[in-house]
Enzyme design. Structure first.
Site, PDB file in Angstrom:
ATOM      1  N   SER A 142       0.825  -1.199   0.000  1.00  0.00           N
ATOM      2  CA  SER A 142       0.000   0.000   0.000  1.00  0.00           C
ATOM      3  C   SER A 142       0.866   1.258   0.000  1.00  0.00           C
ATOM      4  CB  SER A 142      -0.972  -0.022   1.181  1.00  0.00           C
ATOM      5  OG  SER A 142      -1.908   1.020   1.076  1.00  0.00           O
ATOM      6  N   ASP A 289      -6.053   2.164  -3.481  1.00  0.00           N
ATOM      7  CA  ASP A 289      -7.261   1.874  -2.702  1.00  0.00           C
ATOM      8  C   ASP A 289      -7.668   3.047  -1.816  1.00  0.00           C
ATOM      9  OD1 ASP A 289      -5.281   1.642  -0.769  1.00  0.00           O
ATOM     10  OD2 ASP A 289      -5.980  -0.280   0.023  1.00  0.00           O
TER      11      ASP A 289
END
Length: 538
Positions: A142, A289
């Site tokens: 991430s 995301d």
């Protein structure tokens, strides 16, 4: 030899990667003790750690053992032979790790779809849900530093794993064969149909028409091309990108930390937005995301907080529902550390609101009997605007909906800041903040705070709720302090970090509805600073 020394020698002898084997062989006994005494465990949805040798980090041996362990858990649940999806971002070694995970699962008898290219994490969540697949793996860290990577797992219709799945995979990893003894079988790459399906679905979150001028950066991550395709399909053809941050680059060379919330991370985006006279600016994190939204203001460009964007999107989605049975059946969700305003927004639309523990593994599972989840958000710039498609946070579909809202408001002669003012007049000014404090031991610090909790904060008498006293999925290690006086309320949530020796505090001040927003905001911001100052001393 000691137990750790023996374990280290065995690991090195069976490491399938000569580079990490040599690295471990050169480590001192003290360093080997550190690396082998505490293996990686599942945090938020998966494993995450530095790229180096040993069981406490991300490397080929750990990835293969994790994939083998996931296979055993799935077979124990009578899901052997099912579809499994494997994807990756563009971080260092992501392609190698994804291939290894896919080949291990194939050798265990699963029907594996290995994505043909680096993809955003929401693509994996979407594909698991719609293929459908029994599980999905995304190799990603991430918004972690470039030295890290991770192994994220989706189950249950494309939702992040929760207990006991995480502990079951960890237990299986502990009994896994040596990495060089785990079988691998060849797989073919694919997924083009699923990628197209995701992009087309993301584009369909639009409610209005017309284009807006957008400035965009994927922060050297994998979201750029996917976001451009989705924006174009949605009718946004005036998009300007930060060129030197657009191509995926695992070193993230133009930012000190690849997180849109970090100071300086969106400086290039804001410069571009000002230069092209954009109406909105959007920054995706490296696996796309999460989504940060920046807007022009009388004082220049500024980033909206995660809560502010969360309010706007929640209100917009609920405003599109037909009043009556449809709106009454709608459910929106936010976390215990997020703002309370979404609950008030839901009530105003005759919808339901649920509060969950921190993280999308809980938000995705928010439910009330007879209700359907239509939206969820967390203050850390994560938004799920289409739960039927992606049951996880999704920065690309959120970006589409933000641009759509900008277009809809412009047709009314309004802006996102005007919409925030309208929400404040209706529900009261809400000012949120957060602070982390480094401590020697977070567990001891929480025990000390429980033993002698503050009775007063920012001039308010406060009560405390200990969330360890809750039962079931609402139980967690956190304290909630609340106070109310003269139409103004305060709230502070304190919890230990799950990955670092820190106490994290989340603050909120709410003032009663008023038309004098400037005065209310000044008062709330003063109280917010006092709360944050108090939290830094705990």
């Amino acid at each position: 030899m000691t137990t750790i020394a023996t374990a280290a020698a065995d690991w090195i002898a069976h490491d399938p990667d000569p580079q990490t084997a040599a690295e471990l062989a050169a480590c001192s006994p003290e360093e080997l003790d550190r690396r082998f005494s505490r293996p990686l465990t599942f945090g938020t949805a998966g494993l995450r750690g530095p790229l180096r040798g040993g069981p406490d980090a991300m490397n080929l041996a750990v990835v293969m053992r994790a994939a083998w362990a996931l296979a055993q858990v799935l077979k124990d649940r009578c899901l052997g032979g099912s579809h499994v999806v494997v994807g990756r971002d563009a971080r260092h070694r992501s392609d190698e790790f994804a291939l290894a995970a896919a080949e291990v699962l194939a050798a265990e008898g699963f029907d594996v779809l290995l994505m043909l290219a680096a993809v955003p994490t929401p693509v994996i969540a979407y594909t698991v849900r719609h293929l459908p697949a029994a599980a999905g793996i995304q190799i990603t860290a991430s918004h972690n530093p470039p030295t890290d990577n991770g192994f994220k797992v989706f189950l249950d219709g494309g939702m992040q794993i929760v207990s006991p799945s995480d502990s079951e995979i960890e237990a299986a990893m502990a009994r896994a064969p040596y990495a060089d003894e785990i079988p691998r079988a060849a797989v073919e790459v694919g997924g083009l149909r699923q990628i197209h399906g995701y992009v087309e679905r993301a584009a369909r979150v639009r409610r209005s028409t017309g284009s807006v001028r957008v400035a965009l950066t994927p922060l050297h991550g994998v979201g750029g091309e996917y976001a451009l395709d989705a924006l174009a399909l949605a009718g946004f053809d005036d998009v300007h990108v930060v060129e030197d941050q657009f191509t995926p680059d695992p070193d993230f060379p133009t930012v000190s930390f690849p997180n849109p919330e970090e100071p300086g991370a969106v400086d290039a985006l804001l410069s571009l937005a000002a230069a092209v006279d954009a109406e909105v600016a959007v920054a995706l994190d490296p696996d796309a995301d999460r989504c940060a939204v920046c807007v022009p203001s009388p004082d220049g460009w500024r980033m909206l907080s995660g809560d502010e964007t969360g309010w706007l999107l929640g209100d917009y989605i609920l405003s599109q529902l037909e009043p009556g049975p449809v709106s009454e059946a709608a459910l929106v969700a936010s976390t215990v550390v997020s703002s309370r305003m979404l609950a008030a927004i839901a009530a105003a639309h005759d919808a339901q609101h649920a509060e969950t523990l921190t993280g999308f593994k809980w938000l995705a599972r928010a439910q009330r009997p007879g209700n359907t989840l239509v939206y969820a958000y967390e203050e850390a710039i994560g938004y799920c605007v289409d739960p039927a498609a992606v049951r996880d946070k999704d920065g690309i579909s959120a970006a589409i909906l933000v641009c759509d809202l900008v277009a809809a408001l412009r047709d009314q002669g309004r802006t996102l800041l005007d919409a925030l003012d309208a929400l404040a007049r209706t529900h009261g000014v809400h000012v949120t903040g957060a602070v982390s404090r480094v401590v020697d031991d977070a567990e001891t610090a929480m025990m000390r705070l429980r033993a002698t909790p503050p009775r007063e904060l920012a001039g308010f008498s406060v009560g405390v709720e200990d969330l360890l006293d809750r039962r079931g999925q609402q139980r967690t290690d956190a304290l909630v302090f609340t106070g109310d006086e003269g139409g103004t309320s305060i709230r502070v949530v304190v919890r230990p970090s799950g990955t670092e020796p820190k106490l994290k505090s989340y603050t909120e001040v709410r003032c009663a509805p008023t038309d004098d927003l400037d005065t209310a905001r000044a008062h709330a911001e003063k109280l917010s600073r006092e709360l944050i100052d108090a939290a830094t001393r705990w």
